[in-house]
Design a protein around this motif. Structure first.
Motif, mmCIF file in Angstrom:
data_model
loop_
_atom_site.group_PDB
_atom_site.id
_atom_site.type_symbol
_atom_site.label_atom_id
_atom_site.label_comp_id
_atom_site.label_asym_id
_atom_site.label_seq_id
_atom_site.Cartn_x
_atom_site.Cartn_y
_atom_site.Cartn_z
ATOM 1 N N TYR A 157 0.832 -1.200 0.000
ATOM 2 C CA TYR A 157 0.000 0.000 0.000
ATOM 3 C C TYR A 157 0.873 1.259 0.000
ATOM 4 O O TYR A 157 0.663 2.185 -0.796
ATOM 5 N N TRP A 214 -4.759 -2.325 -4.868
ATOM 6 C CA TRP A 214 -4.329 -1.953 -3.516
ATOM 7 C C TRP A 214 -5.523 -1.819 -2.571
ATOM 8 O O TRP A 214 -5.392 -2.050 -1.366
ATOM 9 N N ALA A 218 -5.408 -3.994 0.769
ATOM 10 C CA ALA A 218 -5.138 -3.346 2.053
ATOM 11 C C ALA A 218 -6.379 -3.167 2.921
ATOM 12 O O ALA A 218 -6.325 -3.386 4.134
#
Length: 581
Positions: A157, A214, A218
């Motif tokens: 991330y 991402w 995340a």
């Protein structure tokens, strides 16, 4: 004295976060941190209101740094809405996290919120870049607080968001160079390579196709409170930047249309409900990106309105699943079900969020998403309109039905838990009330429309055509879901890992890198062996020729070395003399 009217309001929230980070971890300071967590966004929102009441376009904090003029504070019709929204989101998130006793979470949340507020109020590209990176650095701690499996996801991330910032800065420098050194953050366009770099940087943060992973990586791994906070700021900050710099850029129409569609297929088969909501987030961002590409007053007002209500109802959905995870320890659809018996208030609030994201009449997105669709029709964009229409039915299926159904009403998992903590219920109730009030046909949606930054003709969402058409679309999606479930065609919820495009670089790319490294090591080994053999043979030949027992010593007269030495010295002297003259 400090002039509050010349300082970006987001900086006060950042300052509150830094102060919280310095407090020792004790019960007494816990209450002080929670006070800052709730009060700082309210104070910043009050400052924004005061500044805007002074001047419709409020510009302050102009600095000259190394020959570059920076405008650290600009409040106009566009940034005003985002400023209010982020302060409101900070307040709701602060209430939701009152039970947290983690100093890192509190301070990171405040710094992250403040950086987002300060970023949307920035008037130049350098200030924008600074807060762009602060949001990345501060928010990664919310991911890392998710546990042992979150560390690697947090590193990925952080890497992709720092890379986004590098592209943004490089593009800003190139754009400013083409403008004669002007770093003002206004319309950018794609006429320069810098414009393309900046659009890609913003596309990373708002999840363009193939750049979106991402979020699904995340967000589900972050802490319960962290996921709610993460869903509020980063992507919407990027949408603001796109709206400011790339309104009416045609390529965004197709990028946005694709964004609305492809997450539907992943969300249908995903088991982790927080990942389902992450895909749904990507889907909703597509509507906003498409609206920015269409441009014009109607589409842009639709984008602004959709961003505003999206933060609220998406936050409500993440909060409700977070509350379930807080009580049960899981967000897996295969392990949940029947929780309406023990968490009825959370179930009702989740249904409000689900109805809002699906754009049911009398709920939030009904009065905003339609403006983007209407703008597409006005521009005769039939294919993007059809893609967004399909995506609207899809979001009803995976977020409007799947999330509440498998959490609260599907097979009974046998779990009997407590209702969500009081502070979570307060935060969710506040969000649920806003989802209803902002879509209320008797004055509610007009309050939302009054915040719109662009002038437009009176748009009435509650017409017979719109209401009937939307209900037909939604009930068709409900019927399709029911039919597929009835005949066992709907994908079963099972423990599995969904392969997305990140497989290309997290699996295939990693294996290619490992193979390349192995081949390089083998090549170096063979070259080293060849080098040793060659040097050994040459050394051996030289030794055989010039050693005392070598061929030169045996065959040459004893005076020959002296003659050769004298000749070499003579040649050297001649060369030095010529060069010296």
């Amino acid at each position: 004295m400090i002039d509050l009217m010349n300082i970006n309001p987001g900086l006060w929230i950042i300052l509150a976060g830094l102060v919280c980070a310095l407090f020792p971890k004790t019960d007494g300071t816990h209450f002080i941190r929670k006070f800052f967590l709730v009060a700082a966004p309210v104070f910043a929102g009050w400052l924004i209101f005061q500044m805007h009441s002074i001047e419709p376009e409020y510009i302050r904090g102009v600095l000259n740094f190394a020959g570059i003029e920076l405008t650290t504070l600009r409040i106009d019709g566009l940034s005003l809405v985002w400023g209010y929204l982020f302060c409101l989101a900070g307040l709701i998130n602060g209430i939701y996290g009152l039970h947290e006793k983690c100093r890192i979470t509190d301070s990171s949340a405040l710094i992250y919120t403040g950086a987002a507020v300060a970023g949307v109020l920035a008037g130049d590209m350098i200030t924008l870049f600074i807060f762009w990176e602060v949001t990345a650095i501060s928010s990664v701690f919310l991911v890392w607080k998710g546990g042992e499996h979150a560390y690697a996801a947090g590193l990925r991330y952080l890497a992709i968001h720092v890379f986004s910032g590098v592209l943004l800065l490089a593009g800003a420098v190139m754009v400013a160079e083409s403008r004669g050194g002007d770093f003002t953050f206004n319309f950018i366009g794609l006429n320069t390579p810098g414009g393309w770099l900046m659009m890609i940087a913003m596309g990373i943060k708002c999840g363009f196709p193939l750049l979106h992973n991402w979020m699904q990586d995340a967000y589900p791994k972050a802490s319960i409170t962290g996921t709610v906070i993460l869903a509020s700021f980063t992507t919407k900050f990027a949408i603001y930047a796109l709206a400011r710099g790339f309104e009416g850029v045609d390529i965004l129409i197709w990028v946005g249309a694709i964004m609305t569609c492809f997450p539907v297929f992943f969300a249908v088969v995903e088991n982790d409900l927080r990942r389902v909501l992450a895909y749904s987030l990507n889907n909703q961002l597509g509507f906003m990106v498409c609206g920015i590409g269409i441009g014009g007053a109607l589409a842009m007002n639709g984008v602004v309105g959709q961003v505003f209500v999206h933060v609220i109802f998406k936050g409500l959905l993440f909060m409700s699943i977070g509350a379930v995870m807080y009580r049960t320890g899981t967000a897996k659809a295969s392990e949940l079900g029947g929780l309406f018996r023990s968490m009825p208030f959370t179930a009702v609030l989740c249904l409000i969020g689900a109805g809002s994201i699906a754009a049911f009449p009398l709920l939030a997105a009904f009065v905003t998403k339609a403006m983007i669709l209407a703008a597409a029709l006005e521009e005769h964009l039939w294919v993007p309109f059809a893609m967004m229409l399909f995506a609207s039915a899809g979001v009803m299926e995976h977020s409007g039905i799947k999330v509440p159904h498998f959490t609260f009403f599907a097979h009974d998992s046998g779990r009997r838990v407590k209702e969500a903590p009081w502070n979570m219920l307060v935060a969710m109730t506040l969000a649920g009330i806003l989802c209803i009030v902002l879509a209320w046909p008797w004055g509610g949606y007009e309050l939302l429309y009054s915040l719109m930054p662009f002038e437009m003709e009176a748009y009435k969402p509650y017409t017979w055509d719109h209401v009937v058409f939307q209900l037909q679309l939604l009930f068709a999606a409900i019927f399709a879901f029911t039919l597929l479930k009835r005949y066992g065609v709907y994908p079963a919820e099972r423990r599995s890992e969904i392969i997305d495009s990140d497989w290309l670089y997290r699996r295939l790319g990693l294996n290619m890198a490992l193979w390349t490294s192995d081949m390089w090591d083998r090549l170096n080994m063979h070259v080293s062996r060849l080098q040793k053999r060659t040097i050994g043979k040459v050394g051996q030949k030289l030794y055989q020729m010039f050693s005392p027992a070598g061929a030169m010593s045996e065959a040459a007269p004893s005076g020959l070395p002296a003659v050769l030495t004298a000749g070499t010295l003579f040649v050297t002297l001649i060369v030095i003399y010529v060069l010296g003259s």
